[in-house]
Enzyme design. Structure first.
Site, PDB file in Angstrom:
ATOM      1  N   ASN A  78     -14.208  -3.155  96.527  1.00  0.00           N
ATOM      2  CA  ASN A  78     -14.099  -4.376  95.723  1.00  0.00           C
ATOM      3  C   ASN A  78     -13.475  -5.502  96.551  1.00  0.00           C
ATOM      4  O   ASN A  78     -12.463  -5.294  97.229  1.00  0.00           O
ATOM      5  CB  ASN A  78     -13.195  -4.056  94.512  1.00  0.00           C
ATOM      6  CG  ASN A  78     -13.129  -5.157  93.484  1.00  0.00           C
ATOM      7  OD1 ASN A  78     -14.172  -5.642  93.033  1.00  0.00           O
ATOM      8  ND2 ASN A  78     -11.927  -5.562  93.105  1.00  0.00           N
TER       9      ASN A  78
ATOM     10  N   GLU B  93     -14.377  -9.260  88.499  1.00  0.00           N
ATOM     11  CA  GLU B  93     -13.196 -10.050  88.124  1.00  0.00           C
ATOM     12  C   GLU B  93     -13.580 -11.498  87.853  1.00  0.00           C
ATOM     13  O   GLU B  93     -12.885 -12.433  88.270  1.00  0.00           O
ATOM     14  CB  GLU B  93     -12.149 -10.004  89.256  1.00  0.00           C
ATOM     15  CG  GLU B  93     -11.745  -8.609  89.669  1.00  0.00           C
ATOM     16  CD  GLU B  93     -10.649  -8.590  90.747  1.00  0.00           C
ATOM     17  OE1 GLU B  93      -9.995  -9.626  90.971  1.00  0.00           O
ATOM     18  OE2 GLU B  93     -10.464  -7.524  91.361  1.00  0.00           O
TER      19      GLU B  93
ATOM     20  N   ASP C 131     -13.965 -15.125  86.879  1.00  0.00           N
ATOM     21  CA  ASP C 131     -13.380 -16.277  86.176  1.00  0.00           C
ATOM     22  C   ASP C 131     -13.836 -17.536  86.890  1.00  0.00           C
ATOM     23  O   ASP C 131     -14.143 -17.515  88.076  1.00  0.00           O
ATOM     24  CB  ASP C 131     -11.852 -16.205  86.008  1.00  0.00           C
ATOM     25  CG  ASP C 131     -11.078 -15.913  87.270  1.00  0.00           C
ATOM     26  OD1 ASP C 131     -11.558 -16.246  88.366  1.00  0.00           O
ATOM     27  OD2 ASP C 131      -9.970 -15.359  87.162  1.00  0.00           O
TER      28      ASP C 131
HETATM   29  O1  G3I Z   1       5.665  -7.467  86.448  1.00  0.00           O
HETATM   30  C1  G3I Z   1       6.470  -8.545  86.899  1.00  0.00           C
HETATM   31  C2  G3I Z   1       7.518  -8.873  85.883  1.00  0.00           C
HETATM   32  O2  G3I Z   1       8.372  -7.762  85.742  1.00  0.00           O
HETATM   33  C3  G3I Z   1       8.275 -10.117  86.331  1.00  0.00           C
HETATM   34  O3  G3I Z   1       9.183 -10.495  85.349  1.00  0.00           O
HETATM   35  C4  G3I Z   1       7.318 -11.271  86.605  1.00  0.00           C
HETATM   36  C5  G3I Z   1       8.010 -12.503  87.127  1.00  0.00           C
HETATM   37  O4  G3I Z   1       7.153 -13.286  87.931  1.00  0.00           O
HETATM   38  O5  G3I Z   1       6.367 -10.858  87.558  1.00  0.00           O
HETATM   39  C6  G3I Z   1       5.613  -9.753  87.128  1.00  0.00           C
HETATM   40  O6  G3I Z   1       4.694  -9.445  88.127  1.00  0.00           O
HETATM   41  C7  G3I Z   1       3.573 -10.283  88.216  1.00  0.00           C
HETATM   42  C8  G3I Z   1       2.329  -9.435  87.988  1.00  0.00           C
HETATM   43  O7  G3I Z   1       1.176 -10.196  88.232  1.00  0.00           O
HETATM   44  C9  G3I Z   1       2.235  -8.901  86.577  1.00  0.00           C
HETATM   45  O8  G3I Z   1       2.170  -9.916  85.649  1.00  0.00           O
HETATM   46  C10 G3I Z   1       3.553 -10.891  89.597  1.00  0.00           C
HETATM   47  O9  G3I Z   1       4.614 -11.798  89.744  1.00  0.00           O
HETATM   48  C11 G3I Z   1       2.242 -11.601  89.840  1.00  0.00           C
HETATM   49  O10 G3I Z   1       2.160 -12.013  91.206  1.00  0.00           O
HETATM   50  C12 G3I Z   1       1.091 -10.655  89.551  1.00  0.00           C
HETATM   51  O11 G3I Z   1      -0.109 -11.356  89.748  1.00  0.00           O
HETATM   52  C13 G3I Z   1      -1.258 -10.544  89.732  1.00  0.00           C
HETATM   53  C14 G3I Z   1      -1.967 -10.653  91.074  1.00  0.00           C
HETATM   54  O12 G3I Z   1      -3.163  -9.885  91.024  1.00  0.00           O
HETATM   55  C15 G3I Z   1      -1.109 -10.156  92.210  1.00  0.00           C
HETATM   56  O13 G3I Z   1      -1.803 -10.262  93.383  1.00  0.00           O
HETATM   57  C16 G3I Z   1      -2.165 -11.036  88.634  1.00  0.00           C
HETATM   58  O14 G3I Z   1      -1.566 -10.809  87.360  1.00  0.00           O
HETATM   59  C17 G3I Z   1      -3.511 -10.329  88.702  1.00  0.00           C
HETATM   60  O15 G3I Z   1      -4.418 -10.952  87.838  1.00  0.00           O
HETATM   61  C18 G3I Z   1      -4.069 -10.410  90.105  1.00  0.00           C
HETATM   62  O16 G3I Z   1      -5.268  -9.691  90.140  1.00  0.00           O
HETATM   63  C19 G3I Z   1      -5.960  -9.686  91.378  1.00  0.00           C
HETATM   64  C20 G3I Z   1      -6.735  -8.399  91.472  1.00  0.00           C
HETATM   65  O17 G3I Z   1      -5.896  -7.294  91.244  1.00  0.00           O
HETATM   66  C21 G3I Z   1      -7.457  -8.267  92.810  1.00  0.00           C
HETATM   67  N1  G3I Z   1      -8.282  -9.434  93.050  1.00  0.00           N
HETATM   68  C22 G3I Z   1      -7.638 -10.725  92.914  1.00  0.00           C
HETATM   69  C23 G3I Z   1      -6.975 -10.838  91.539  1.00  0.00           C
HETATM   70  C24 G3I Z   1      -6.397 -12.206  91.329  1.00  0.00           C
HETATM   71  O18 G3I Z   1      -5.345 -12.457  92.236  1.00  0.00           O
END
Ligand code: G3I
Length: 366
Positions: free
Chosen positions: A217, A284, A286
């Site tokens: 992926n 994914e 969007d």
């Molecule tokens: O879980 C913690 C939480 O405990 C804390 O309070 C909070 C404060 O910022 O952060 C939370 O973690 C966040 C996590 O998402 C869960 O919500 C991280 O900061 C945040 O960076 C993380 O972002 C995720 C991202 O991947 C990380 O790279 C996104 O939700 C998620 O949609 C995104 O998904 C990725 C795919 O897995 C792979 N392809 C790209 C896609 C978009 O970036």
């Protein structure tokens, strides 16, 4: 039950369309069109797909509102179950969530999502086993020898895939191994040693669940260039050597208008990988717009969404489109792209947007 049967009877369009149809059909007199401002009953996407025998799965990533029982969280879970027939955990199957301490697994949220999907007749796309990002700090914050990394990879993949054996339809086994230049990224999973970890991950996943489809992926593979070429060469090599890679996931993080690949570019990209014998999923999707969104940008977005679903449906190897979230209430986009947002099919109140109706129209006509 009453709501479901009302939806089956309903016209798959908004109030304006109802008025036109109702002028022609006496059958509408029983219920009449919806009063202005009230959501029209609609046939959910997954039901349109079932009625029309659409062969592509229609999925959404479930995020932080999954399982919420108050406020908009209630609607979130209802809409997730009602509209989609595939579920991907947005974050809850990532290493940092599943193995927060070495050898200690926490499947609480992942189990809940798999159970929810089963109860609702949805398939599960597991995301993701081996990635350079969102690994628990115990794994990410130090270096490992190749032998140590291989043992850790084996344990993680075997434990996770084994737990959901027969219950997860497809896994993103390896995610984003290659950067934008087409060069292999550093990752703790490699233990400082080349790319053999990729092959190892696929072999371990196949051994743990012989029936799950195994995917590589990545993003930005939809356009020609060094990244697409590099991933193509990687997957061709794996396939030629009999490594069990079944499919390619095109993530599909796009920007409205020119930031969405043309139908032609998408077709060429899908066909290129399909020629290797790979199945294609859009994993994914969007399509972000400048915020605040305008009526015009939402119309262009609607056309862009329709194009992606349509090209998948027209490509024999492509049988699933999953959006990355489904409501603008919860999307990674605004946090990562300042000034951009409104990227999904439902708005922040979880009401359908023009993009939703564009996909709905497409499926209705299939
Ligand atoms: O879980 C913690 C939480 O405990 C804390 O309070 C909070 C404060 O910022 O952060 C939370 O973690 C966040 C996590 O998402 C869960 O919500 C991280 O900061 C945040 O960076 C993380 O972002 C995720 C991202 O991947 C990380 O790279 C996104 O939700 C998620 O949609 C995104 O998904 C990725 C795919 O897995 C792979 N392809 C790209 C896609 C978009 O970036």
């Amino acid at each position: 039950m009453e709501r479901r049967s009302a939806e089956r009877r309903a016209w798959p369009r908004g109030p304006a369309h109802l008025l036109v149809l109702c002028a022609l059909l006496a059958a509408c007199e029983a219920t009449g069109p919806e009063p202005p401002g009230q959501e029209a009953p609609r046939v959910p996407l997954r039901e349109v797909a079932a009625q029309r025998e659409v062969r592509i799965g229609i999925g959404a990533a479930a995020g932080r509102y999954f399982g919420a029982t108050t406020g908009l969280g209630v609607k979130y879970n209802q809409v997730l179950a009602r509209e989609f027939n595939v579920l991907t955990p947005e974050n809850d199957m990532k290493h940092e969530r599943l193995q927060p301490s070495r050898g200690v697994f926490d499947f609480t949220r992942a189990d809940a999502m798999v159970e929810f999907a089963e109860q609702q007749g949805m398939k599960v796309r597991g995301h993701t086993l081996v990635w350079h990002n969102q690994n628990a700090s115990w794994l990410a914050d130090r270096s490992w020898t190749a032998e140590e990394a291989a043992a850790l990879l084996d344990e993680h993949v075997t434990t996770v895939v084994g737990r959901y054996r027969g219950r997860v339809a497809a896994w993103d086994v390896v995610n984003e191994a290659v950067d934008d230049r087409g060069v292999l990224r550093p990752t703790p999973w490699a233990g400082g040693a080349g790319r053999s970890y990729i092959e190892q991950a696929f072999r371990a996943a196949r051994a743990a669940d012989p029936d799950a489809l195994l995917f590589y992926n990545d993003y930005s593979l939809e356009w020609p260039g060094p990244k697409q070429d590099s991933v193509f060469a990687l997957l061709r090599d794996l396939r030629e050597r009999g490594v069990p890679v079944d499919g390619i996931g095109f993530q599909g993080h796009f920007e409205v208008g020119g930031g969405t690949p043309s139908r032609h570019a998408l077709r060429v990209a899908f066909d290129r990988f399909a020629a290797l014998g790979l199945r294609v999923h859009v994993t994914e999707l969007d399509i972000r717009v400048p915020v605040p969104a305008t009526a015009g940008s939402l119309q262009t977005q609607a056309q862009n969404y329709r194009d992606v679903f349509e090209v998948c449906a027209q490509t024999p190897a492509c049988d699933m489109v999953v959006t990355w979230g489904f409501t603008d209430l919860d999307s990674w986009v605004p946090g990562h792209f300042p000034g951009k947002g409104a990227a999904l099919l439902f708005d922040a109140s979880i009401e359908p947007k023009p993009a939703y109706w564009a996909v709905h129209d497409l499926l209705s006509g299939m």
